[in-house]
Every structure is written in structure tokens, then in C-alpha cells.
Motif scaffolding. Sequence first.
Motif, PDB file in Angstrom:
ATOM      1  N   ILE A  23     -25.809 -10.037   6.252  1.00 56.48           N
ATOM      2  CA  ILE A  23     -24.605 -10.123   5.414  1.00 56.48           C
ATOM      3  C   ILE A  23     -23.390  -9.708   6.239  1.00 56.48           C
ATOM      4  N   GLY A  24     -23.539  -8.661   7.030  1.00 52.80           N
ATOM      5  CA  GLY A  24     -22.444  -8.219   7.894  1.00 52.80           C
ATOM      6  C   GLY A  24     -22.028  -9.295   8.881  1.00 52.80           C
ATOM      7  N   ILE A  25     -22.993  -9.990   9.439  1.00 52.56           N
ATOM      8  CA  ILE A  25     -22.690 -11.075  10.383  1.00 52.56           C
ATOM      9  C   ILE A  25     -21.861 -12.149   9.693  1.00 52.56           C
ATOM     10  N   VAL A  26     -22.300 -12.570   8.522  1.00 54.01           N
ATOM     11  CA  VAL A  26     -21.564 -13.615   7.793  1.00 54.01           C
ATOM     12  C   VAL A  26     -20.160 -13.128   7.451  1.00 54.01           C
ATOM     13  N   GLU A  27     -20.042 -11.869   7.057  1.00 55.40           N
ATOM     14  CA  GLU A  27     -18.722 -11.338   6.702  1.00 55.40           C
ATOM     15  C   GLU A  27     -17.792 -11.257   7.907  1.00 55.40           C
ATOM     16  N   VAL A  28     -18.290 -10.810   9.068  1.00 56.64           N
ATOM     17  CA  VAL A  28     -17.395 -10.725  10.231  1.00 56.64           C
ATOM     18  C   VAL A  28     -17.042 -12.105  10.766  1.00 56.64           C
ATOM     19  N   MET A  34     -17.582 -16.838  16.839  1.00 55.07           N
ATOM     20  CA  MET A  34     -17.688 -15.642  17.679  1.00 55.07           C
ATOM     21  C   MET A  34     -18.937 -15.714  18.541  1.00 55.07           C
ATOM     22  N   SER A  35     -18.843 -15.040  19.672  1.00 55.15           N
ATOM     23  CA  SER A  35     -20.004 -14.917  20.550  1.00 55.15           C
ATOM     24  C   SER A  35     -20.881 -13.770  20.061  1.00 55.15           C
ATOM     25  N   VAL A  36     -22.092 -13.722  20.578  1.00 52.61           N
ATOM     26  CA  VAL A  36     -23.012 -12.638  20.229  1.00 52.61           C
ATOM     27  C   VAL A  36     -22.380 -11.293  20.577  1.00 52.61           C
ATOM     28  N   GLY A  37     -21.763 -11.220  21.745  1.00 51.73           N
ATOM     29  CA  GLY A  37     -21.138  -9.969  22.180  1.00 51.73           C
ATOM     30  C   GLY A  37     -20.049  -9.497  21.233  1.00 51.73           C
ATOM     31  N   GLU A  38     -19.236 -10.425  20.762  1.00 45.59           N
ATOM     32  CA  GLU A  38     -18.167 -10.061  19.821  1.00 45.59           C
ATOM     33  C   GLU A  38     -18.748  -9.541  18.508  1.00 45.59           C
ATOM     34  N   ILE A  39     -19.794 -10.204  18.042  1.00 44.76           N
ATOM     35  CA  ILE A  39     -20.434  -9.775  16.792  1.00 44.76           C
ATOM     36  C   ILE A  39     -21.059  -8.394  16.973  1.00 44.76           C
ATOM     37  N   CYS A  40     -21.723  -8.187  18.106  1.00 45.49           N
ATOM     38  CA  CYS A  40     -22.331  -6.881  18.402  1.00 45.49           C
ATOM     39  C   CYS A  40     -21.282  -5.777  18.375  1.00 45.49           C
ATOM     40  N   ASN A  71     -21.543 -19.036  27.197  1.00 49.83           N
ATOM     41  CA  ASN A  71     -21.539 -18.378  25.889  1.00 49.83           C
ATOM     42  C   ASN A  71     -22.002 -19.306  24.779  1.00 49.83           C
ATOM     43  N   VAL A  72     -22.586 -18.692  23.761  1.00 51.35           N
ATOM     44  CA  VAL A  72     -22.922 -19.399  22.528  1.00 51.35           C
ATOM     45  C   VAL A  72     -22.049 -18.792  21.440  1.00 51.35           C
ATOM     46  N   PHE A  73     -21.359 -19.650  20.721  1.00 51.94           N
ATOM     47  CA  PHE A  73     -20.489 -19.204  19.642  1.00 51.94           C
ATOM     48  C   PHE A  73     -21.114 -19.582  18.304  1.00 51.94           C
ATOM     49  N   TYR A  74     -21.098 -18.631  17.393  1.00 52.44           N
ATOM     50  CA  TYR A  74     -21.686 -18.830  16.071  1.00 52.44           C
ATOM     51  C   TYR A  74     -20.589 -18.920  15.028  1.00 52.44           C
ATOM     52  N   SER A  75     -20.862 -19.706  14.002  1.00 50.72           N
ATOM     53  CA  SER A  75     -19.950 -19.804  12.865  1.00 50.72           C
ATOM     54  C   SER A  75     -20.773 -20.074  11.612  1.00 50.72           C
ATOM     55  N   LEU A  85     -19.615 -14.003  -0.909  1.00 54.01           N
ATOM     56  CA  LEU A  85     -19.868 -12.595  -0.588  1.00 54.01           C
ATOM     57  C   LEU A  85     -18.705 -11.707  -1.022  1.00 54.01           C
ATOM     58  N   GLU A  86     -17.490 -12.212  -0.912  1.00 46.09           N
ATOM     59  CA  GLU A  86     -16.322 -11.456  -1.376  1.00 46.09           C
ATOM     60  C   GLU A  86     -16.376 -11.290  -2.895  1.00 46.09           C
ATOM     61  N   CYS A  87     -16.748 -12.339  -3.598  1.00 47.41           N
ATOM     62  CA  CYS A  87     -16.893 -12.279  -5.053  1.00 47.41           C
ATOM     63  C   CYS A  87     -17.976 -11.270  -5.430  1.00 47.41           C
ATOM     64  N   LEU A  88     -19.087 -11.304  -4.730  1.00 46.91           N
ATOM     65  CA  LEU A  88     -20.179 -10.363  -4.983  1.00 46.91           C
ATOM     66  C   LEU A  88     -19.713  -8.925  -4.765  1.00 46.91           C
ATOM     67  N   LYS A  89     -18.944  -8.708  -3.711  1.00 49.11           N
ATOM     68  CA  LYS A  89     -18.396  -7.372  -3.437  1.00 49.11           C
ATOM     69  C   LYS A  89     -17.520  -6.909  -4.601  1.00 49.11           C
TER      70      LYS A  89
END
Length: 111
Positions: A23-28, A34-40, A71-75, A85-89
Motif C-alpha cells: 500500500i505504501g508503494i502505491v501511495e508513494v 520511480m526507481s526501486v532506489g527512490e521507493i526504498c 534503471n527500472v521505473f515503476y508506476s 486508497l485516499e478515499c479509504l484513508k
Amino acid sequence: MQCVDILALKSEFMRVLAHPIRIGIVEVLGDKKMSVGEICELLNKEQATISKHLGVLKNGGILKSEKSGLNVFYSVDICCLPNFLECLKNILEEKAAKNSKNARGVIKSLR
């Protein structure tokens, strides 16, 4: 598709998402790449941990990846998921506030 099939798909989707780190990954990520390093760095977690959860999210169809050089970038591959997720929060915050208010009332009545 039968109703049961849809329910099973929804259940599987929620299972894939059902971890605080995922959930944190999806929220950030939100609507960014973002790359893995940025997410970390943002989640303050080890690369191995983040990579494992990125794999689960990608295999579950929640994330997509794009290689750029080394680099591998995720979205997020589901545009409405960050809003969900914002609504759930918001729902959970409202419930917590109500419970807190109710708890204060119970404590007052016990005095």
C-alpha cells in the motif's frame, strides 16, 4: 462473466494489495514513475524488501515497469487506485474520530 468470477477477481486484487508495504508503494508512486532506489528511500526499507513487493504488485497487475538504461521505473497501472486508497484513508480517519469521540464519552460516563 459470472458474479462469482468478479468476486473472486476482486478478492485476488485485494489480496495482492493487502500488505502495508505494498500500500505504501502505491501511495508513494501515485501518478509518478520511480526507481526501486527512490521507493526504498521514501519508504525507508531495504531494496530486497521493496523489490519483493514490487514483484507481487507487478505480477498482480497493479504496477507496470519500464526499463531506462540501467534503471527500472515503476508506476501504478490502475489510474484510480491512488484515489481509492485516499478515499479509504478518509473513511478510516472518520471512523477513528468517531470511535475516539465515543471512547471519550464512555470514559466520561465512567467517572
